[in-house]
Design an enzyme around this catalytic site. Structure first.
Site, PDB file in Angstrom:
ATOM      1  N   HIS A  94       0.496  -0.984  -0.337  1.00  9.81           N
ATOM      2  CA  HIS A  94       0.116   0.401  -0.303  1.00  9.81           C
ATOM      3  C   HIS A  94       0.542   1.031   0.003  1.00  9.81           C
ATOM      4  O   HIS A  94       1.758   1.291   0.536  1.00  9.81           O
ATOM      5  CB  HIS A  94      -0.598   0.743   1.185  1.00  9.81           C
ATOM      6  CG  HIS A  94      -1.620   1.256   1.325  1.00  9.81           C
ATOM      7  ND1 HIS A  94      -3.053   1.083   0.321  1.00  9.81           N
ATOM      8  CD2 HIS A  94      -1.893   2.201   2.349  1.00  9.81           C
ATOM      9  CE1 HIS A  94      -3.582   2.629   0.444  1.00  9.81           C
ATOM     10  NE2 HIS A  94      -2.771   2.994   1.136  1.00  9.81           N
ATOM     11  N   SER A  95       0.231   2.046  -0.757  1.00  4.20           N
ATOM     12  CA  SER A  95       1.040   3.022  -0.996  1.00  4.20           C
ATOM     13  C   SER A  95       3.222   3.026  -1.115  1.00  4.20           C
ATOM     14  O   SER A  95       3.151   2.520  -2.331  1.00  4.20           O
ATOM     15  CB  SER A  95       0.872   4.483  -0.075  1.00  4.20           C
ATOM     16  OG  SER A  95       1.225   5.970   0.277  1.00  4.20           O
ATOM     17  N   GLY A  96       3.791   4.011  -0.440  1.00  4.18           N
ATOM     18  CA  GLY A  96       5.260   3.680  -0.273  1.00  4.18           C
ATOM     19  C   GLY A  96       5.241   2.078  -0.694  1.00  4.18           C
ATOM     20  O   GLY A  96       5.722   1.308  -1.364  1.00  4.18           O
ATOM     21  N   ALA A  98       3.858  -0.011  -2.185  1.00  2.00           N
ATOM     22  CA  ALA A  98       3.361  -1.061  -3.315  1.00  2.00           C
ATOM     23  C   ALA A  98       4.799  -0.444  -4.391  1.00  2.00           C
ATOM     24  O   ALA A  98       4.600  -1.738  -5.107  1.00  2.00           O
ATOM     25  CB  ALA A  98       2.167   0.043  -3.980  1.00  2.00           C
ATOM     26  N   SER A 121      -1.367  -1.257  -4.430  1.00  2.00           N
ATOM     27  CA  SER A 121      -2.966   0.244  -3.591  1.00  2.00           C
ATOM     28  C   SER A 121      -2.123   1.498  -2.902  1.00  2.00           C
ATOM     29  O   SER A 121      -1.165   1.568  -2.582  1.00  2.00           O
ATOM     30  CB  SER A 121      -2.749  -0.925  -1.655  1.00  2.00           C
ATOM     31  OG  SER A 121      -3.737  -0.176  -1.747  1.00  2.00           O
TER      32      SER A 121
END
Length: 262
Positions: A94-96, A98, A121
């Protein structure tokens, strides 16, 4: 690899499953650690084993040095995951996290192994610019305000000056890590990719999610949930159903169906 990198190998938090069919390695957002996925084992069927990855400098490793670059972080994680890559496995970030999952998949390709699926994500594809300031360059006050705006941290944390003083260096180091990273184009992966995000997330708009299609020659789909950057905090069960269904083939495949809004 230098001994220092081996000594700072990321922690692996594994929810052991005796009847697992696939391992899902989970990479948290900036500043977070393995506890971001503490509730996930209860959301998934027993065939899916959740393995959370925690880099140095986060949570109970707050006193350790942060990785100096994404390349170093990828090498650290590759070492840590080596004993766990037997059998089918997939990545969720998720975010970083990802970006870490994506870069790790590219690095592992050179070592002759690949995840069976990438779930990316809350993060636009590399090269897809978004109209958002680089948070790591902001003052502490503006940085804290920007973090509050992402709605992923409880108000109680921001109300505790001592806790914020402890957390800010970790958060800033992570945002520096990911916002300073420069994508190096390479051949697309052959791994199926599912991009996920919230329908009101300014940091990962739907067109940025769709742009991940260019990073794979395999199947691609996008799943859009109600919510902002931390949509997964309110849609954990629904997200787990998408991931488990894809991994275990319990639904008609999501691949090739394009964007789906929930």
């Amino acid at each position: 690899m230098p001994d220092r990198l081996l000594a700072e190998t990321p922690f692996i938090r594994r929810a052991r499953r005796m009847n697992r069919k696939v391992r899902l390695f989970c990479f948290p957002h900036a500043g977070a650690g393995a506890s971001a996925f503490a509730a996930w084992p209860d959301l998934f069927p027993p065939e899916v084993e959740i393995v959370a990855v925690q880099l140095p400098g986060r949570e109970d490793r707050v006193g350790e040095a942060h990785p100096a670059s994404v390349d170093i972080a990828v090498r650290m994680v590759a070492v840590a995951l080596r004993p766990y890559l037997q059998g089918p496995y997939a990545f969720f970030g998720h975010s970083g996290g990802a970006l870490l999952a994506f870069e790790l998949a590219r690095a592992l390709r050179k070592r002759g192994t690949q995840p069976g699926h990438l779930f990316l994500s809350g993060q636009p594809a590399p090269g897809h610019d978004i109209a958002a300031p680089e948070l790591h360059r902001l003052s502490d006050e503006d940085f804290s305000a920007a973090l509050r705006g992402l709605d992923g941290t409880s108000d109680g944390v921001f109300a505790d000056p001592g806790l914020m003083k402890l957390l800010l260096p970790t958060l800033r180091a992570d945002f520096t890590l990911w916002e300073s990273h420069r994508h190096r184009p390479d051949q697309p992966l052959a791994v199926p990719i599912t991009a996920l995000g919230g329908d009101t997330d300014p940091r990962a708009p739907v067109d940025g999610l769709q742009a991940w299609r260019q990073e794979t020659t395999g199947a691609f789909s996008a799943e859009v949930f109600p919510g902002g950057h931390f949509y997964l905090n309110d849609s954990g069960a629904e997200l787990a159903a998408v991931l488990a269904g894809t991994l275990l083939g319990q639904e008609s495949t999501y691949a090739g169906q394009g964007e789906r809004t929930r």
